[in-house]
Design an enzyme around this catalytic site. Structure first.
Site, PDB file in Angstrom:
ATOM      1  N   TRP A 178      43.662  41.303  34.971  1.00 17.66           N
ATOM      2  CA  TRP A 178      43.569  42.747  35.202  1.00 17.66           C
ATOM      3  C   TRP A 178      44.959  43.355  35.004  1.00 17.66           C
ATOM      4  O   TRP A 178      45.935  42.885  35.562  1.00 17.66           O
ATOM      5  CB  TRP A 178      43.073  43.086  36.616  1.00 17.66           C
ATOM      6  CG  TRP A 178      43.271  44.542  36.908  1.00 17.66           C
ATOM      7  CD1 TRP A 178      42.609  45.582  36.345  1.00 17.66           C
ATOM      8  CD2 TRP A 178      44.266  45.125  37.773  1.00 17.66           C
ATOM      9  NE1 TRP A 178      43.115  46.784  36.814  1.00 17.66           N
ATOM     10  CE2 TRP A 178      44.122  46.529  37.688  1.00 17.66           C
ATOM     11  CE3 TRP A 178      45.251  44.587  38.617  1.00 17.66           C
ATOM     12  CZ2 TRP A 178      44.933  47.417  38.412  1.00 17.66           C
ATOM     13  CZ3 TRP A 178      46.057  45.461  39.338  1.00 17.66           C
ATOM     14  CH2 TRP A 178      45.892  46.859  39.227  1.00 17.66           C
ATOM     15  N   GLU A 219      39.032  42.143  33.552  1.00 20.35           N
ATOM     16  CA  GLU A 219      38.581  43.149  34.526  1.00 20.35           C
ATOM     17  C   GLU A 219      38.912  44.568  34.068  1.00 20.35           C
ATOM     18  O   GLU A 219      40.067  44.912  33.824  1.00 20.35           O
ATOM     19  CB  GLU A 219      39.244  42.876  35.886  1.00 20.35           C
ATOM     20  CG  GLU A 219      38.820  43.864  36.984  1.00 20.35           C
ATOM     21  CD  GLU A 219      39.450  43.551  38.336  1.00 20.35           C
ATOM     22  OE1 GLU A 219      40.342  42.660  38.399  1.00 20.35           O
ATOM     23  OE2 GLU A 219      39.072  44.197  39.324  1.00 20.35           O
ATOM     24  N   ASP A 252      34.423  45.127  39.098  1.00 21.29           N
ATOM     25  CA  ASP A 252      34.900  45.397  40.457  1.00 21.29           C
ATOM     26  C   ASP A 252      34.126  46.606  40.986  1.00 21.29           C
ATOM     27  O   ASP A 252      34.026  47.638  40.300  1.00 21.29           O
ATOM     28  CB  ASP A 252      36.409  45.674  40.410  1.00 21.29           C
ATOM     29  CG  ASP A 252      37.015  45.917  41.784  1.00 21.29           C
ATOM     30  OD1 ASP A 252      36.517  46.797  42.501  1.00 21.29           O
ATOM     31  OD2 ASP A 252      38.009  45.239  42.135  1.00 21.29           O
ATOM     32  N   HIS A 255      35.644  50.118  40.593  1.00 19.42           N
ATOM     33  CA  HIS A 255      36.263  50.491  39.320  1.00 19.42           C
ATOM     34  C   HIS A 255      35.406  51.356  38.414  1.00 19.42           C
ATOM     35  O   HIS A 255      35.580  51.375  37.200  1.00 19.42           O
ATOM     36  CB  HIS A 255      36.701  49.232  38.561  1.00 19.42           C
ATOM     37  CG  HIS A 255      37.886  48.568  39.189  1.00 19.42           C
ATOM     38  ND1 HIS A 255      38.640  47.624  38.558  1.00 19.42           N
ATOM     39  CD2 HIS A 255      38.465  48.734  40.404  1.00 19.42           C
ATOM     40  CE1 HIS A 255      39.617  47.216  39.339  1.00 19.42           C
ATOM     41  NE2 HIS A 255      39.523  47.868  40.478  1.00 19.42           N
ATOM     42  N   HIS A 279      34.103  41.385  41.517  1.00 14.53           N
ATOM     43  CA  HIS A 279      35.072  41.683  42.564  1.00 14.53           C
ATOM     44  C   HIS A 279      34.346  42.563  43.558  1.00 14.53           C
ATOM     45  O   HIS A 279      34.227  43.770  43.358  1.00 14.53           O
ATOM     46  CB  HIS A 279      36.302  42.395  41.992  1.00 14.53           C
ATOM     47  CG  HIS A 279      37.370  41.448  41.569  1.00 14.53           C
ATOM     48  ND1 HIS A 279      38.638  41.839  41.212  1.00 14.53           N
ATOM     49  CD2 HIS A 279      37.367  40.089  41.485  1.00 14.53           C
ATOM     50  CE1 HIS A 279      39.356  40.767  40.904  1.00 14.53           C
ATOM     51  NE2 HIS A 279      38.610  39.705  41.051  1.00 14.53           N
ATOM     52  N   ASP A 319      37.367  41.327  46.802  1.00 20.35           N
ATOM     53  CA  ASP A 319      38.622  41.996  46.444  1.00 20.35           C
ATOM     54  C   ASP A 319      38.779  43.266  47.273  1.00 20.35           C
ATOM     55  O   ASP A 319      38.245  44.305  46.918  1.00 20.35           O
ATOM     56  CB  ASP A 319      38.632  42.324  44.943  1.00 20.35           C
ATOM     57  CG  ASP A 319      39.941  42.997  44.513  1.00 20.35           C
ATOM     58  OD1 ASP A 319      40.901  42.993  45.314  1.00 20.35           O
ATOM     59  OD2 ASP A 319      39.994  43.530  43.383  1.00 20.35           O
TER      60      ASP A 319
HETATM   61  C1  RNT Z   1      42.878  46.382  41.107  1.00 24.18           C
HETATM   62  C2  RNT Z   1      41.973  45.280  40.776  1.00 24.18           C
HETATM   63  C3  RNT Z   1      42.530  43.903  40.936  1.00 24.18           C
HETATM   64  C4  RNT Z   1      43.366  43.735  42.180  1.00 24.18           C
HETATM   65  C5  RNT Z   1      43.746  42.310  42.486  1.00 24.18           C
HETATM   66  C6  RNT Z   1      44.864  42.243  43.450  1.00 24.18           C
HETATM   67  O1  RNT Z   1      42.287  47.601  41.093  1.00 24.18           O
HETATM   68  O2  RNT Z   1      40.802  45.403  41.525  1.00 24.18           O
HETATM   69  O3  RNT Z   1      41.500  42.971  40.903  1.00 24.18           O
HETATM   70  O4  RNT Z   1      42.739  44.265  43.295  1.00 24.18           O
HETATM   71  O5  RNT Z   1      43.968  41.639  41.325  1.00 24.18           O
HETATM   72 ZN    ZN Z   2      39.416  43.784  41.374  1.00 29.73          ZN
END
Ligand code: RNT
Ligand code: ZN
Length: 398
Positions: A178, A219, A252, A255, A279, A319
């Protein structure tokens, strides 16, 4: 009759075998993110979290060393049933004074030893933030070739470290890339940074690694703080990149646009990408990374995985990072909630629900789904915890 026996009978009556469910639940790996333990600061010795993410709160007990972090995780693990992996970021090794483009497996040997002793798998992430070379808000998509090269080398090394985890521990480690890369204000050129990011990734993935040991994931993100107007690695970018290159796509929960949920994306993406990494997080108004609750979306995520038989292709990782509450409790509550959601999903008579739907009996579908919500799943949860040697309930009295 005990609570569990009663629950087993009730579920048995609708064709669900609670013993089989408990076995299945226990074997599902859930990856616990190390960064909840120290507000995503890591052990390089610097002190500032950048990259458009933020951990707020100053609850005492933040881990300051790897030893403290591991000790705190051990405490959390005593409250968490089932098969667990630990998800590390590159800044969590023995890395004081080691540049990120010089990382090697040996910097993570203590984690491997600890994981082996504690019967844990490991996952990994290159850290493309909290670094002077990420100061412009661009890393892999930076116009300066030297900066790009630095981060490319970092990611290449991280893939090898991840493969080392997989080899040592006899189970694949997921290495997730990411990068926050983006712009605060309206960009004039959205294409060139994406072209650069794609080329950088091509370089990073050019070394073929054994998928039995390392699984590559990418990601996407909608926006970050200070990077509100444009993200290079958007959803469309990474969906396309993962499909084209047979990589795992990481989604995630924080996101996407606020009314989008990742539960609605799982089966669609599963038709086109080999694997998904989730995530699991909880956005509140923005990608705030609150501790995950046992809410409708968490259960929906679990249901989508279980109902559609995707357990083998969906990697579940958490996460979030809340610095305003006890960090060990934050881990325990989130990990337990993820497993509770999986249990609720496993306790569905999914064949019967499908049958009803396929024969257009939407009345039955509605009725069964609604009645399931008040079935005694909590009794199965408590039995499961007791068998696993963890507390059935974390609040024994007030
Ligand atoms: C950030 C992403 C990422 C981080 C971690 C620490 O918006 O979600 O995955 O939270 O890698
Ligand atoms: Zn993440």
């Amino acid at each position: 009759m005990g609570m569990y026996e009663y629950a087993a009978e009730r579920y048995g009556a609708i064709g669900v075998d609670t013993e089989a469910v408990i076995k299945k639940l226990d074997a599902i790996p859930v990856s616990m993110h190390c960064w909840q333990g120290d507000d995503v600061l890591g052990f390089e010795g610097g002190g500032e979290l950048t990259g458009g993410i933020q951990s707020t709160g100053n609850y005492p007990g933040r881990a300051r060393t790897a030893e403290e972090l591991r000790a705190n995780m051990e405490k959390a693990l005593r409250l968490i049933p089932g098969r667990t992996k630990v998800n590390l970021h590159a800044i969590y090794g023995d890395v004081k004074g080691v540049e990120r483009n010089a990382l090697e497996p040996k910097h993570f040997a203590a984690w491997v030893e600890w994981a082996r002793d504690n019967n844990l798998g490991l996952d990994f992430n290159p850290t493309l933030f909290s670094h002077p070379k990420a100061g412009d808000g661009l890393t892999l998509a930076h116009p300066d070739e030297h900066i790009r090269e630095f981060w490319i080398e970092h990611c290449k090394r991280c893939r090898r470290i991840s493969a080392y985890f997989g080899r040592e521990l006899g189970q694949p480690s997921v290495n997730n890339i990411w990068a926050a890369d983006g712009f605060k204000d309206v960009p004039a050129d959205t294409l060139t940074p994406r072209t650069r990011l794609a080329a950088a990734l091509d370089d990073i993935f050019s070394e073929k690694l054994d998928k039995r040991y390392n699984i590559d994931a990418v990601e996407s993100k909608l926006f970050g703080i200070g990077l509100e107007s444009y993200t290079v690695g958007s959803h469309e970018f990474y969906m396309g990149y993962a499909v084209k290159n047979n990589l795992a796509l990481c989604m995630d929960a924080g996101h996407f646009h606020p009314t989008e949920v990742i539960s609605a994306k799982i089966t669609a993406a599963s038709l086109f990408v080999e694997r998904l990494l989730l995530h699991v997080s909880r956005p509140v108004r923005w990608d705030s990374d609150h501790v995950i609750l046992l809410d409708v979306e968490l259960v929906a995520i679990a249901q989508e995985i279980i109902r559609n038989g995707l357990l083998d292709r969906v990697h579940i990782g958490l996460d979030y990072f809340d610095g305003s509450i006890d960090r060990i409790t934050a881990w325990a509550v989130g990990m337990r909630n993820m497993r509770k959601a999986l249990l609720i999903a496993l306790l569905e008579p999914s064949d019967k629900l499908r049958e009803a739907e396929h024969s257009f009996d939407f009345t039955k579908r509605l009725l069964v789904m609604e009645e399931l919500k008040t079935m005694p799943w909590a009794a199965v949860w408590e039995e499961y915890c007791e068998r696993d040697g963890v507390p059935a309930n974390l609040v024994s009295g007030l």
